[in-house]
Design a protein around this motif. Structure first.
Motif, PDB file in Angstrom:
ATOM      1  N   PHE A 229     -12.358  -6.150  -9.948  1.00  0.00           N
ATOM      2  CA  PHE A 229     -11.973  -7.107  -8.683  1.00  0.00           C
ATOM      3  C   PHE A 229     -12.099  -5.838  -7.359  1.00  0.00           C
ATOM      4  N   MET A 230     -12.130  -6.619  -6.211  1.00  0.00           N
ATOM      5  CA  MET A 230     -12.246  -5.753  -4.943  1.00  0.00           C
ATOM      6  C   MET A 230     -10.792  -5.564  -4.221  1.00  0.00           C
ATOM      7  N   PRO A 231     -10.430  -4.503  -3.853  1.00  0.00           N
ATOM      8  CA  PRO A 231      -9.467  -4.463  -3.144  1.00  0.00           C
ATOM      9  C   PRO A 231      -9.471  -5.286  -1.851  1.00  0.00           C
ATOM     10  N   VAL A 232      -8.228  -5.675  -1.263  1.00  0.00           N
ATOM     11  CA  VAL A 232      -8.265  -6.562  -0.346  1.00  0.00           C
ATOM     12  C   VAL A 232      -7.713  -5.973   1.023  1.00  0.00           C
ATOM     13  N   ALA A 233      -8.699  -6.008   2.105  1.00  0.00           N
ATOM     14  CA  ALA A 233      -8.266  -5.155   3.213  1.00  0.00           C
ATOM     15  C   ALA A 233      -7.194  -5.608   3.931  1.00  0.00           C
ATOM     16  N   SER A 234      -6.486  -4.573   4.654  1.00  0.00           N
ATOM     17  CA  SER A 234      -5.415  -5.109   5.494  1.00  0.00           C
ATOM     18  C   SER A 234      -5.818  -4.788   7.019  1.00  0.00           C
ATOM     19  N   ARG A 235      -6.698  -3.595   7.116  1.00  0.00           N
ATOM     20  CA  ARG A 235      -7.041  -3.394   8.502  1.00  0.00           C
ATOM     21  C   ARG A 235      -8.286  -2.507   8.209  1.00  0.00           C
ATOM     22  N   ALA A 236      -9.043  -2.253   9.701  1.00  0.00           N
ATOM     23  CA  ALA A 236     -10.258  -1.561   9.484  1.00  0.00           C
ATOM     24  C   ALA A 236     -10.474  -1.018  10.989  1.00  0.00           C
ATOM     25  N   SER A 237     -10.915   0.123  10.779  1.00  0.00           N
ATOM     26  CA  SER A 237     -10.830   0.707  12.350  1.00  0.00           C
ATOM     27  C   SER A 237     -12.017   1.963  12.370  1.00  0.00           C
ATOM     28  N   GLY A 238     -13.066   1.722  13.021  1.00  0.00           N
ATOM     29  CA  GLY A 238     -14.111   2.854  13.056  1.00  0.00           C
ATOM     30  C   GLY A 238     -14.796   3.006  11.828  1.00  0.00           C
ATOM     31  N   ALA A 239     -14.886   4.165  11.098  1.00  0.00           N
ATOM     32  CA  ALA A 239     -15.386   4.260   9.836  1.00  0.00           C
ATOM     33  C   ALA A 239     -14.673   3.946   8.594  1.00  0.00           C
TER      34      ALA A 239
END
Length: 463
Positions: free
Chosen positions: A46-56
């Motif tokens: 399964f894929m990890p679920v993102a909580s936030r993203a910034s830049g790289a």
């Protein structure tokens, strides 16, 4: 270790390392079909679920941070949530504008001006996805020519639309199947296939069927095809043959548009398509796509002619989307002399480091994504593990024949995530904000991933 045993071990490690993501998927399995709404965002277990993203970087629900090269389906040239675009959108919302009104707004015209200026085209119509863009482009070409055949490359992906859903995925080494049920029974016969970078086969197709071909859809760098780039000779012959036989050329630059320069890649090949389909980078992280090209061809969908029903959907030309487009394009035009060379240098340096790392690990790789007209390096790095060393594959058929029998993209993605690197097609796309620390962590992660695969006996596995 048998491959299945390795995957079972991987699934157990994912449960331990990503417990909140695992719990999320279990909790929503009934309501959210397949766990997500876009197939390429998933890989087993399964894929990890993102909580936030910034830049790289992307952070998941469990607090793990990944260096990300997927970058929003290769959309985020400036990285995740760049302040330049995020701040512009926030200001618009604070001013009481941006969400859909159903009214005209000034940004629509400004975006069209910038696209025409950057691509050397005559007119543009905006839509919301690349799939819609290639669909409308195919309709326009069939309507304009009065012909019914659409020619595409085996292994080429032009979105989930009827004129592209044949010969996308390999079955063995063959690319000859319709990709979905539910299409008209006439559809298979209306899509012709040819081998990428094979001029002889292309000439045979046009010699046999050229008087019935409405258009050819082609990517200068293949997305689904793993970053294989068209040779200049091939692109020139595509243009010559389409023009000679009265067919139209549609260049699908959803991935390549604004990736290598502030404009389309096709211009660097020295050819002019009849229609150009743009998306991804164009939207600056928002759902924006466009069909640009000849005015007489696009005129079929105008109020005056009303011959092709390319009239947009509810969210086409969405104000926030086009604010992101205008903000981004103005920035790219302004920074073009320094931004793109810096991206290419970073890509070239990382490419060489990965090549050396793979050689030391005893892994035969092909690193694709650099079309000849842009030079020796670029910000696209598509990594493929091969059965044995050799020249880079020139077509999806060759890639399917030479690909490692076990170490495919999905397995690499799952393994590299455990070592802090998020990839697509082996690696993916560099943004302007990837830095030396990101690259250092990437190389450490890839080295650890290859070592894990070697210790499991999978690098030397045979079919």
């Amino acid at each position: 270790m048998p491959v299945q045993a390795f995957k079972e071990q991987l699934a157990e490690e994912y449960e331990r390392r990503f417990p909140r993501s695992a719990a999320h998927h279990r909790a929503h399995a009934a309501s959210l079909l397949d766990g997500c709404s876009h197939a390429v965002r998933w890989a087993e277990p399964f894929m990890p679920v993102a909580s936030r993203a910034s830049g790289a970087r992307v952070v998941d629900l469990d607090g793990h941070e990944f260096v990300d090269y997927w970058q929003g389906h290769f959309t985020n040239l400036l990285g995740h949530n760049p302040p330049l675009i995020r701040d512009a959108l926030a200001r618009a919302l604070d001013e009481g504008r941006g969400l859909q009104t159903g009214m005209l707004h000034e940004l629509e015209a400004r975006a069209a001006e910038l696209i025409v200026e950057c691509t050397g085209t005559e007119s543009v119509r905006v839509t919301t996805s690349g799939s819609l863009g290639t669909f409308y482009a195919s309709l326009l070409c069939r309507g304009f020519t009065g012909r019914d055949l659409v020619l595409k490359v085996r292994g080429g992906w032009h979105g989930s639309q009827p004129f592209g859903l044949k010969g996308v995925s390999p079955h063995g080494e063959a690319y000859d199947r319709i990709e979905t049920e539910g299409l008209s029974s006439s559809t298979p016969g209306e899509i012709l296939l040819t081998r990428y970078n094979d001029i002889d086969e292309l000439q045979r197709v046009f010699r046999d069927r050229g008087d019935r071909i409405a258009c050819m859809l082609v990517e200068p760098v293949m997305g689904q095809g793993g970053g294989i780039a068209a040779t200049p000779e091939y692109m020139r012959e595509v243009r010559r043959l389409t023009a000679h036989h009265g067919a139209l050329l549609v260049c699908d630059e959803i991935i390549t548009g604004f990736r290598f320069r502030a404009g389309d890649l096709t211009q660097l090949y020295g050819i002019e398509p009849d229609l150009l389909v743009l998306g991804k980078v164009l939207g600056g992280g928002m759902p924006v796509a466009a069909v640009a090209g000849r005015r007489d061809l696009l005129a079929l969908c105008t109020r005056e002619q009303h011959r092709v029903k390319f009239e947009g959907g509810t969210y086409s030309a969405h104000e926030l989307g086009l604010l992101a487009t205008v903000t981004l394009l103005e920035h790219l035009i302004r920074e073009e002399p320094t931004l793109y060379p810096a991206l290419a240098r970073a890509g070239g340096e990382l490419r060489e480091e990965i090549r050396g790392l793979a050689e030391r690990a005893g892994v035969a790789v092909s690193l694709l994504g650099t079309p000849e007209p842009v030079g020796s390096s670029s910000s696209l790095l598509m990594l493929h593990v091969l059965r044995e060393p050799g020249d880079d594959p020139a077509s999806p058929e060759e890639m399917a024949r030479r690909a490692h029998p076990v170490l495919d993209d999905d397995l690499l993605k799952s393994v590299f995530l455990l070592h802090g690197v998020s990839v697509r097609t082996g690696l993916g796309a560099i943004s302007t904000v990837h830095d030396e620390d990101d690259f250092h962590r990437t190389l450490e992660g890839l080295e650890a991933g290859f070592d894990r695969l070697r210790r499991a006996g999978l690098v030397d596995a045979v079919a």
